[in-house]
Design an enzyme around this catalytic site. Structure first.
Site, PDB file in Angstrom:
ATOM      1  N   SER A  73      52.153  18.611 -15.477  1.00 35.82           N
ATOM      2  CA  SER A  73      51.536  20.035 -15.964  1.00 35.82           C
ATOM      3  C   SER A  73      50.052  20.214 -15.517  1.00 35.82           C
ATOM      4  O   SER A  73      49.912  20.458 -14.135  1.00 35.82           O
ATOM      5  CB  SER A  73      51.616  19.967 -17.568  1.00 35.82           C
ATOM      6  OG  SER A  73      51.361  21.256 -17.941  1.00 35.82           O
ATOM      7  N   HIS A 181      55.373  26.179 -20.329  1.00 39.90           N
ATOM      8  CA  HIS A 181      56.487  25.896 -19.335  1.00 39.90           C
ATOM      9  C   HIS A 181      57.939  26.510 -20.036  1.00 39.90           C
ATOM     10  O   HIS A 181      58.764  25.845 -19.819  1.00 39.90           O
ATOM     11  CB  HIS A 181      56.753  24.336 -19.187  1.00 39.90           C
ATOM     12  CG  HIS A 181      55.446  23.776 -18.528  1.00 39.90           C
ATOM     13  ND1 HIS A 181      55.128  23.994 -17.133  1.00 39.90           N
ATOM     14  CD2 HIS A 181      54.496  23.024 -19.085  1.00 39.90           C
ATOM     15  CE1 HIS A 181      53.795  23.414 -17.077  1.00 39.90           C
ATOM     16  NE2 HIS A 181      53.754  22.720 -18.033  1.00 39.90           N
TER      17      HIS A 181
END
Length: 278
Positions: A73, A181
């Protein structure tokens, strides 16, 4: 967080002070002596983790010569700077803009995430797909048997109940500010895309395995496209580590605060060596 680096390494001190100037506030004061609440501020958390990871890499000198890099991430930005695809200044600027854009998206739609333990990826995906009246998707493929889902409050609650009924050992809501996400990050993706498009990317010195497709990239245009897609796409960490191992990686070193990735890597590829620098 990072204080010993600052105190003991002149390059690290210079980079931290440069970061204070780029961000417009003394993030070092918060990293070294801030409270938990200070560090949880969106404008602080992501740049702080980025700085700790990247400065660790940049201060290793000739000892830091990775054959490949990857990041989970936010860590993908650190991996790109470590591989020289992004400059330190541009990486930090993008991370700061990313944090602010994500905060705005979180405030727009109440949302959350949950960790699902002990369920196959395919089962989790199927359950998310069955919930059609709310947004809920698989967001992080962390390791076999550990996946994170992301979506609206009602969507995540419904998915958690269904996943527990399907045999998940645990379905644990996470203390996060929003549905990272997931499609709910589209406003942040659109805002960050403009900044990424106007940022210069170099060809990295080694392949960077990106979250979106878990594949190695060296082409600056492809890296840029994948980075833009990252905010609304899942983090394919399990697949990333497997692909890196298949491509010859036998030793992984985690740079930055904590050792979470080391634990995940051992669960994904038990035969590889792992260590860390903090």
């Amino acid at each position: 967080m990072g204080k010993s680096l600052y105190d003991e390494n002149s390059l690290a001190k210079d980079l931290f002070e440069q970061a204070n100037g780029i961000l417009g506030f003394r993030i070092t004061d918060l990293m070294f002596a801030g409270t938990d609440d200070d560090l949880k501020q969106t404008k602080v958390t992501q740049p702080a983790v980025f700085l700790h990871s990247v400065i660790l890499a940049l201060t290793q000198g000739d000892a830091f010569r990775p054959d490949m890099t990857a990041g989970h991430s936010l860590g993908e930005f650190s991996a790109l700077v470590a591989a020289r695809a992004l400059s330190f200044e541009d990486g930090l600027t993008l991370v700061s803009k990313r944090a602010q854009a994500m905060q705005k998206a979180c405030e727009k739609t109440p949302s959350t995430m949950a960790a699902i333990i002990g369920l196959a990826d395919e089962q989790a995906e199927q359950i998310c797909a069955e919930i059609t009246d709310e947004v809920v998707v698989c967001a992080n493929y962390n390791c076999p048997g550990q996946i994170v889902i992301s979506g609206t409050l009602a969507g995540v609650d419904a998915a958690c109940e269904k996943m527990k009924a399907a045999g998940a050992k645990r379905a644990l809501k996470l203390k996060v500010g929003g549905a990272f996400h997931s499609p709910l990050m589209e406003p942040a993706r659109a805002e960050l895309a403009e900044a990424i498009e106007s940022t210069h990317f170099n060809q990295p010195v080694c392949p960077v395995y990106q979250n979106v497709d878990a594949r190695p990239q060296t082409d600056p245009d492809a890296i840029r496209r994948n980075l833009i897609a990252q905010l609304t796409s899942p983090v394919r960490w399990t697949q990333t580590v497997r692909n890196m191992a298949a491509d010859g990686a036998t030793h992984f070193t985690e740079l930055g605060p904590g050792n979470v990735l080391q634990g995940l890597i051992k669960k994904i590829e038990s035969a590889v060596a792992v260590d860390g620098l903090q």
